[in-house]
Scaffold this motif. Structure first.
Motif, PDB file in Angstrom:
ATOM      1  N   LEU A 297      15.782   8.570   6.048  1.00  0.00           N
ATOM      2  CA  LEU A 297      16.266   9.803   6.675  1.00  0.00           C
ATOM      3  C   LEU A 297      17.152  10.599   5.735  1.00  0.00           C
ATOM      4  N   GLU A 298      17.897   9.921   4.866  1.00  0.00           N
ATOM      5  CA  GLU A 298      18.768  10.626   3.930  1.00  0.00           C
ATOM      6  C   GLU A 298      17.965  11.457   2.942  1.00  0.00           C
ATOM      7  N   ARG A 299      16.727  11.064   2.707  1.00  0.00           N
ATOM      8  CA  ARG A 299      15.875  11.821   1.787  1.00  0.00           C
ATOM      9  C   ARG A 299      15.201  12.996   2.481  1.00  0.00           C
TER      10      ARG A 299
ATOM     11  N   ARG B  40       0.825  -1.209   0.000  1.00  0.00           N
ATOM     12  CA  ARG B  40       0.000   0.000   0.000  1.00  0.00           C
ATOM     13  C   ARG B  40       0.856   1.256   0.000  1.00  0.00           C
ATOM     14  N   PHE B  41       1.962   1.228   0.745  1.00  0.00           N
ATOM     15  CA  PHE B  41       2.831   2.408   0.837  1.00  0.00           C
ATOM     16  C   PHE B  41       4.105   2.226   0.014  1.00  0.00           C
ATOM     17  N   ALA B  42       3.990   1.519  -1.084  1.00  0.00           N
ATOM     18  CA  ALA B  42       5.170   1.261  -1.928  1.00  0.00           C
ATOM     19  C   ALA B  42       5.791   2.549  -2.435  1.00  0.00           C
ATOM     20  N   ASP B  43       4.989   3.599  -2.583  1.00  0.00           N
ATOM     21  CA  ASP B  43       5.525   4.863  -3.086  1.00  0.00           C
ATOM     22  C   ASP B  43       6.454   5.537  -2.080  1.00  0.00           C
ATOM     23  N   LEU B  44       6.479   5.051  -0.818  1.00  0.00           N
ATOM     24  CA  LEU B  44       7.364   5.625   0.196  1.00  0.00           C
ATOM     25  C   LEU B  44       8.745   4.973   0.206  1.00  0.00           C
TER      26      LEU B  44
ATOM     27  N   ALA C 251       7.168   5.586   6.618  1.00  0.00           N
ATOM     28  CA  ALA C 251       8.221   5.244   5.663  1.00  0.00           C
ATOM     29  C   ALA C 251       9.418   4.630   6.382  1.00  0.00           C
ATOM     30  N   VAL C 252       9.829   5.216   7.500  1.00  0.00           N
ATOM     31  CA  VAL C 252      10.954   4.677   8.267  1.00  0.00           C
ATOM     32  C   VAL C 252      10.600   3.314   8.857  1.00  0.00           C
ATOM     33  N   ALA C 253       9.367   3.173   9.344  1.00  0.00           N
ATOM     34  CA  ALA C 253       8.946   1.911   9.940  1.00  0.00           C
ATOM     35  C   ALA C 253       8.986   0.768   8.929  1.00  0.00           C
TER      36      ALA C 253
ATOM     37  N   ALA D 210      14.036   3.344  -2.352  1.00  0.00           N
ATOM     38  CA  ALA D 210      14.739   2.657  -3.437  1.00  0.00           C
ATOM     39  C   ALA D 210      14.076   2.902  -4.787  1.00  0.00           C
ATOM     40  N   THR D 211      12.768   3.191  -4.792  1.00  0.00           N
ATOM     41  CA  THR D 211      12.044   3.403  -6.046  1.00  0.00           C
ATOM     42  C   THR D 211      11.430   4.792  -6.150  1.00  0.00           C
ATOM     43  N   ARG D 212      11.455   5.560  -5.080  1.00  0.00           N
ATOM     44  CA  ARG D 212      10.840   6.891  -5.093  1.00  0.00           C
ATOM     45  C   ARG D 212      11.772   7.876  -5.803  1.00  0.00           C
ATOM     46  N   PRO D 213      11.251   8.703  -6.705  1.00  0.00           N
ATOM     47  CA  PRO D 213      12.105   9.699  -7.382  1.00  0.00           C
ATOM     48  C   PRO D 213      12.772  10.647  -6.388  1.00  0.00           C
TER      49      PRO D 213
END
Length: 301
Positions: free
Chosen positions: A278-280, A246-250, A269-271, A253-256
């Motif tokens: 955090l780097e993003r 469900r939250f694959a967009d977070l 996202a961190v969980a 590795a694949t988020r722009p």
């Protein structure tokens, strides 16, 4: 000399039988564990609202996040909201972070405690210099205590069937009959008889003891070396899989790279995807998370 060869040969036979039976029992236990886990996964049922109800803290616990990563998710959310700032953003080395602004209404108790811990000190401590009067080092951020929050989340997950306690064995484990040990036990009878006839009393007694021990390995029933069940149940694996889909967009590795995170989704996202998120948010969070090493030269250096 012949008696020694007979005794040594029987010792090799007995030890080989133990090893073969141990391997067979271990294989059977592994198969039983796999069957139990497969059935647990197949029968898992997850409520549609489970992800929202559990929240990032419980889902992070299922993902194996520790108490530091719990804090990292909350810190990242505050940074993304613009409520936590590095005191000297352009300077190298470890920097303090200071809380400013007003918390959003949806901030939970943990985020509020974390924000309060990083607010400027109201009464400066004379024992510290003025540079230490505001903010906090992330690696020294002891409050709030995330341990009890994780303990509560784990207890809740166990109570609702998403997780198990540690070192829980596969139920109903019974030891199989040792076929090779049975044959080795039978072989002890002629070995002991030959050694007695040759008056090799000590070796005969030792062979008898080895035969009795081999008989113990041959007897079925009794406890086996347990195989521990995974701490995450099939239900827990399913809700994690659903959450990550469900939250694959977070997923970083694949988020722009140009797509910013919604501050309200940072903790989730961190969980689900770990501290690389955090780097993003701000690449200085992880840089400041661990204290700089201090090298002390010893005498003569």
């Amino acid at each position: 000399m012949t008696e020694w060869l007979i005794f040594a040969g029987y010792l090799v036979i007995a030890s080989t039988a133990w090893s073969l039976d141990g391997t067979a029992r271990g294989t059977a236990e592994d198969a039983r564990l796999k069957a139990f886990v497969d059935q647990d996964r197949h029968s898992a049922v997850v409520e549609p609202d489970a992800m929202e109800r559990l929240g990032p803290l419980a889902l992070g616990s299922l993902s194996g996040r520790d108490h530091w990563e719990v804090k990292q998710g909350a810190v990242a959310r505050l940074v993304a909201e613009g409520l936590l700032h590095r005191t000297s953003p352009d300077e190298p080395g470890q920097q303090r972070w200071v809380a400013r602004g007003t918390l959003p209404e949806d901030a939970d108790e943990f985020e509020r405690e974390l924000w309060a811990a990083a607010t400027p000190l109201r009464v400066p401590d004379p024992a510290f210099s003025s540079a230490h009067d505001e903010g906090v080092y992330l690696w020294n951020l002891h409050a709030p205590n995330a341990h009890h929050l994780l303990d509560e989340a784990k207890a809740r997950l166990i109570g609702e069937g998403y997780a198990r306690g540690p070192f829980e064995p596969v139920p109903g484990g019974r030891r199989l009959r040792g076929r090779w040990s049975t044959a080795a036990t039978a072989a002890a009878v002629p070995v002991v008889a030959v050694l007695v006839l040759d008056h090799a009393w000590i070796r005969a007694v030792l062979a008898l003891i080895i035969g009795m021990a081999t008989l113990g390995q041959a007897v079925p029933g009794g406890p086996v070396m347990p195989r521990w069940l995974p701490t995450t149940t099939g239900k827990g694996e399913k809700v994690l899989r659903m959450a990550r889909e469900r939250f694959a967009d977070l997923d970083p590795a694949t988020r722009p790279d140009t797509q910013a995170y919604d501050p309200r989704q940072v903790r989730m996202a961190v969980a689900l995807f770990g501290s690389t998120v955090l780097e993003r948010i701000d690449d200085k969070i992880l840089t400041d998370w661990a204290p700089e090493p201090v090298f002390v030269e010893g005498p003569g250096e």
